[in-house]
Design a protein around this motif. Structure first.
Motif, PDB file in Angstrom:
ATOM      1  N   LEU A 255      33.899 115.590  49.847  1.00  0.00           N
ATOM      2  CA  LEU A 255      33.358 114.242  49.942  1.00  0.00           C
ATOM      3  C   LEU A 255      34.524 113.266  49.923  1.00  0.00           C
ATOM      4  O   LEU A 255      35.019 112.887  48.857  1.00  0.00           O
ATOM      5  N   GLY A 256      35.019 112.910  51.115  1.00  0.00           N
ATOM      6  CA  GLY A 256      36.210 112.076  51.188  1.00  0.00           C
ATOM      7  C   GLY A 256      37.406 112.820  50.627  1.00  0.00           C
ATOM      8  O   GLY A 256      37.736 113.916  51.066  1.00  0.00           O
ATOM      9  N   ARG A 257      38.054 112.249  49.614  1.00  0.00           N
ATOM     10  CA  ARG A 257      39.204 112.887  48.957  1.00  0.00           C
ATOM     11  C   ARG A 257      38.780 113.915  47.919  1.00  0.00           C
ATOM     12  O   ARG A 257      39.615 114.648  47.386  1.00  0.00           O
ATOM     13  N   PHE A 258      37.493 113.962  47.605  1.00  0.00           N
ATOM     14  CA  PHE A 258      37.016 114.809  46.513  1.00  0.00           C
ATOM     15  C   PHE A 258      36.659 116.198  47.033  1.00  0.00           C
ATOM     16  O   PHE A 258      35.844 116.338  47.953  1.00  0.00           O
ATOM     17  N   ASN A 259      37.284 117.227  46.437  1.00  0.00           N
ATOM     18  CA  ASN A 259      37.030 118.615  46.800  1.00  0.00           C
ATOM     19  C   ASN A 259      36.251 119.281  45.668  1.00  0.00           C
ATOM     20  O   ASN A 259      36.801 119.578  44.602  1.00  0.00           O
ATOM     21  N   LEU A 260      34.962 119.514  45.897  1.00  0.00           N
ATOM     22  CA  LEU A 260      34.071 120.072  44.882  1.00  0.00           C
ATOM     23  C   LEU A 260      33.893 121.576  45.071  1.00  0.00           C
ATOM     24  O   LEU A 260      33.875 122.069  46.198  1.00  0.00           O
TER      25      LEU A 260
ATOM     26  N   ASN B 133      38.928 118.839  42.626  1.00  0.00           N
ATOM     27  CA  ASN B 133      40.336 118.560  42.893  1.00  0.00           C
ATOM     28  C   ASN B 133      40.439 117.267  43.699  1.00  0.00           C
ATOM     29  O   ASN B 133      39.732 117.089  44.697  1.00  0.00           O
ATOM     30  N   ILE B 134      41.346 116.365  43.267  1.00  0.00           N
ATOM     31  CA  ILE B 134      41.514 115.078  43.927  1.00  0.00           C
ATOM     32  C   ILE B 134      42.989 114.892  44.271  1.00  0.00           C
ATOM     33  O   ILE B 134      43.828 114.744  43.377  1.00  0.00           O
ATOM     34  N   PRO B 135      43.370 114.918  45.567  1.00  0.00           N
ATOM     35  CA  PRO B 135      44.774 114.683  45.936  1.00  0.00           C
ATOM     36  C   PRO B 135      45.208 113.271  45.550  1.00  0.00           C
ATOM     37  O   PRO B 135      44.420 112.324  45.635  1.00  0.00           O
TER      38      PRO B 135
ATOM     39  N   PHE C 219      50.586 116.174  45.127  1.00  0.00           N
ATOM     40  CA  PHE C 219      50.146 116.251  43.739  1.00  0.00           C
ATOM     41  C   PHE C 219      48.644 115.978  43.702  1.00  0.00           C
ATOM     42  O   PHE C 219      48.128 115.186  44.496  1.00  0.00           O
ATOM     43  N   TYR C 220      47.956 116.635  42.779  1.00  0.00           N
ATOM     44  CA  TYR C 220      46.523 116.425  42.693  1.00  0.00           C
ATOM     45  C   TYR C 220      46.049 116.524  41.237  1.00  0.00           C
ATOM     46  O   TYR C 220      46.704 117.149  40.395  1.00  0.00           O
ATOM     47  N   ALA C 221      44.926 115.872  40.965  1.00  0.00           N
ATOM     48  CA  ALA C 221      44.273 115.988  39.665  1.00  0.00           C
ATOM     49  C   ALA C 221      43.175 117.037  39.771  1.00  0.00           C
ATOM     50  O   ALA C 221      42.498 117.139  40.795  1.00  0.00           O
TER      51      ALA C 221
ATOM     52  N   LEU D 111      47.132 118.592  36.068  1.00  0.00           N
ATOM     53  CA  LEU D 111      47.889 118.084  37.198  1.00  0.00           C
ATOM     54  C   LEU D 111      48.377 119.273  38.004  1.00  0.00           C
ATOM     55  O   LEU D 111      48.902 120.243  37.431  1.00  0.00           O
ATOM     56  N   GLY D 112      48.179 119.229  39.318  1.00  0.00           N
ATOM     57  CA  GLY D 112      48.594 120.333  40.173  1.00  0.00           C
ATOM     58  C   GLY D 112      49.534 119.880  41.272  1.00  0.00           C
ATOM     59  O   GLY D 112      49.675 118.683  41.546  1.00  0.00           O
TER      60      GLY D 112
END
Length: 224
Positions: A114-119, A145-147, A158-160, A184-185
C-alpha cells in the motif's frame, strides 16, 4: 555493504552492553532466515535462531526450521509445510535443564503493498512433539516494512520494521504469548538485507525484552 556492517557492529555492541548490565532481564537473539526460490512456484525456507538469556554464551534456545513452500499466485500467497527442531535450556529452581521439541507446521503467507507500506500476514499452525507431551498452537503474525530513504525496498535503502504476533493454544489456556517488535533494517542487495531491533514478549503476565539481529537471504537457486 560497509554501511550494513557498521550498522550490525553498532547494534551488536549495544546489545552486548545492555545484556551484561541487565543479565537475565534483556536477552539477545541472533537469527538467519533463508527463503530461496527453487523455480517460479516452489521455494525452500531455512532458518536458524540462536537465543540467549544475555548477550552470548548463556543459551536459552536453539531453533532450526525448514520447509517447502508453493506460491498460489506470482510471488505471493505462499503455502508451506515445514519441520522445526527446538533445543531449550530453561532454568528450573536455579538449575539449567534441557528439553528437545520436534515441530511440524503448516503456514500461509500473503503480502500486500500500500504505497510505501509493505504488509505481510502469516497464519501458522504448529503440532508440537515435546518429550512428554503433545500440543497444538496457532500463530498470527502481522508485519510491516516501511522504506525510509527510498520509495521502495531497493538496494542501499534503510527501512523501519514492526510486527505483532499472537500465539494461541488449542489445549489449556487459550492465550500463550504475544510479541511486539520494532527495528531498523538495511537492504544490502536485491536478495540480502540485515535488520536489528527490540522485541518485547508477554507470556504468563510477564514481559521480557530481547535485542534481535537478523540476516535475510532470498537468493534464488534458479537465477533465470
Amino acid at each position: 555493504m560497509r554501511i550494513a556492517r557498521s550498522l550490525a557492529l553498532v547494534i551488536f555492541t549495544l546489545a552486548t552492553t545492555f545484556s551484561f548490565a541487565q543479565k537475565n532481564d534483556l536477552g539477545a537473539w541472533y537469527m538467519y532466515f533463508g527463503n530461496n526460490k527453487i523455480n517460479k512456484k516452489w521455494n525452500w525456507h531455512n532458518e536458524i535462531q540462536y537465543r540467549n538469556y544475555d548477550a552470548i554464551g548463556d543459551l536459552e534456545q536453539l531453533l532450526i526450521r525448514t520447509g517447502i513452500g508453493y506460491d498460489l499466485s506470482e510471488n505471493n500467497n505462499n503455502v508451506l509445510l515445514g519441520y522445526g527442531f527446538v533445543l531449550s535450556q530453561p532454568y528450573v529452581n536455579g538449575e539449567k535443564k534441557e528439553n528437545i521439541e520436534h515441530r511440524i507446521f503448516q503456514q500461509f503467507i500473503t503480502k500486500q503493498q500500500l504505497g510505501r507500506f509493505n504488509l505481510q500476514h502469516r497464519y501458522r499452525l504448529e503440532e508440537r512433539f515435546l518429550e512428554d507431551d503433545f500440543r497444538m498452537r496457532f500463530r498470527y503474525f502481522l508485519g510491516l516494512n516501511i522504506p525510509i530513504n527510498n520509495k521502495e525496498m531497493l538496494p542501499k535503502t534503510f527501512y523501519a520494521s514492526v510486527y505483532n504476533e499472537v500465539f494461541l493454544h488449542f489445549n489449556g489456556p487459550v492465550f500463550d504469548r504475544n510479541r511486539v517488535y520494532g527495528a531498523l533494517g538495511y537492504v544490502i542487495s536485491k536478495n540480502l538485507r540485515i535488520e536489528a531491533g527490540y522485541m518485547n514478549q508477554l507470556q504468563e503476565n510477564k514481559n521480557r525484552g530481547q535485542i534481535q539481529i537478523g540476516f535475510y537471504n532470498n537468493i534464488p537457486f534458479n537465477r533465470k
